[in-house]
Design an enzyme around this catalytic site. Structure first.
Site, PDB file in Angstrom:
ATOM      1  N   ASP A  31       0.852  -1.192   0.000  1.00 53.40           N
ATOM      2  CA  ASP A  31       0.000   0.000   0.000  1.00 53.40           C
ATOM      3  C   ASP A  31       0.887   1.241   0.000  1.00 53.40           C
ATOM      4  OD1 ASP A  31      -1.740   2.202   0.972  1.00 53.40           O
ATOM      5  OD2 ASP A  31      -3.203   0.616   1.326  1.00 53.40           O
ATOM      6  N   ASN A  87     -13.053  -2.975   2.913  1.00 53.90           N
ATOM      7  CA  ASN A  87     -14.128  -1.984   2.963  1.00 53.90           C
ATOM      8  C   ASN A  87     -15.022  -2.086   1.726  1.00 53.90           C
ATOM      9  OD1 ASN A  87     -12.921  -0.901   5.322  1.00 53.90           O
ATOM     10  ND2 ASN A  87     -11.569   0.386   4.089  1.00 53.90           N
ATOM     11  N   GLN A  94     -14.497   2.794   1.860  1.00 53.30           N
ATOM     12  CA  GLN A  94     -13.887   2.390   0.591  1.00 53.30           C
ATOM     13  C   GLN A  94     -13.582   3.620  -0.254  1.00 53.30           C
ATOM     14  OE1 GLN A  94     -16.219  -0.291  -1.857  1.00 53.30           O
ATOM     15  NE2 GLN A  94     -14.460  -0.807  -3.146  1.00 53.30           N
ATOM     16  N   HIS A 100     -10.443  -4.977  -2.537  1.00 49.27           N
ATOM     17  CA  HIS A 100      -9.087  -5.198  -2.026  1.00 49.27           C
ATOM     18  C   HIS A 100      -9.132  -5.526  -0.538  1.00 49.27           C
ATOM     19  CE1 HIS A 100     -10.033  -0.892  -1.803  1.00 49.27           C
ATOM     20  NE2 HIS A 100      -9.337  -0.868  -0.678  1.00 49.27           N
ATOM     21  N   PHE A 101      -8.222  -6.370  -0.138  1.00 49.22           N
ATOM     22  CA  PHE A 101      -8.057  -6.724   1.265  1.00 49.22           C
ATOM     23  C   PHE A 101      -6.775  -6.067   1.768  1.00 49.22           C
ATOM     24  CE2 PHE A 101     -11.157 -10.123   2.201  1.00 49.22           C
ATOM     25  CZ  PHE A 101     -11.682 -10.304   0.938  1.00 49.22           C
ATOM     26  N   HIS A 102      -6.903  -5.299   2.840  1.00 46.65           N
ATOM     27  CA  HIS A 102      -5.720  -4.749   3.507  1.00 46.65           C
ATOM     28  C   HIS A 102      -5.177  -5.791   4.472  1.00 46.65           C
ATOM     29  CE1 HIS A 102      -6.623  -0.372   2.648  1.00 46.65           C
ATOM     30  NE2 HIS A 102      -7.836  -0.858   2.543  1.00 46.65           N
TER      31      HIS A 102
END
Ligand code: AMP
Ligand code: ZN
Length: 150
Positions: A31, A87, A94, A100-102
């Protein structure tokens, strides 16, 4: 592919990323606005805005990568603990409209209030104002959700 989507552009190689992992269906990269050292994103290559719009094969492929990436990030950063955050929708936080997965490392003994990357308080700051699940409410919700599940 959505030509206006920044993550689709990353998948297509039109925008660079710090790639961590790639397979036929999944891409993982760092990220650019990390909450902590090692903050990574795992995305399906298939464009879907929300998790509930994602085909099951792509969801399964993303899910299969998360434990492995979690181990790798923990090993590489020396930070054993982490949050996974995903999110859906602007009110839920979001910003990028591609699923997407954090994966957000959480340093040991850190307060939950957050702090800059590298600091003991870094990582996800969580507010958790828990209520209490009432019996009648629970029964009604189980009925509605299990019906909706089909
Ligand atoms: P969300 O609020 O869940 O939509 O999170 C979007 C995340 O994408 C944020 O943490 C951003 O820092 C991150 N992000 C946005 N653009 C890029 C990019 N080009 N490369 C890597 N991460 C990005
Ligand atoms: Zn996209």
């Amino acid at each position: 592919m959505d030509p206006n989507c920044i993550f689709c552009k990353i998948v297509a190689g039109q925008i660079p990323c710090h790639k961590l992992y790639e397979d036929e269906r999944v891409l993982a990269f760092l990220d650019v606005g990390p909450l902590s050292v090692g903050h990574a994103l795992v995305i399906p290559k298939h464009h879907a805005v929300r998790l509930d719009e994602l085909p099951e094969e792509d969801a399964a492929a993303v899910g299969a990568v998360l434990p492995r990436l979690g181990r790798a990030v923990s090993q590489a950063t020396g930070i054993n603990d982490y949050n996974v955050l995903q999110n859906n929708g602007e009110p839920a936080g979001q910003v990028v409209m591609h699923v997407h997965f954090h994966l957000i490392p959480k340093p040991d003994d850190a307060p939950r209030t957050g702090g800059p990357p590298g600091s003991p308080g870094s990582g996800l700051g969580i507010g958790w104002p828990a209520g209490k699940l009432e019996q009648d409410e629970a029964k009604a919700l189980v009925e509605k959700i299990t019906t909706a599940m089909g």
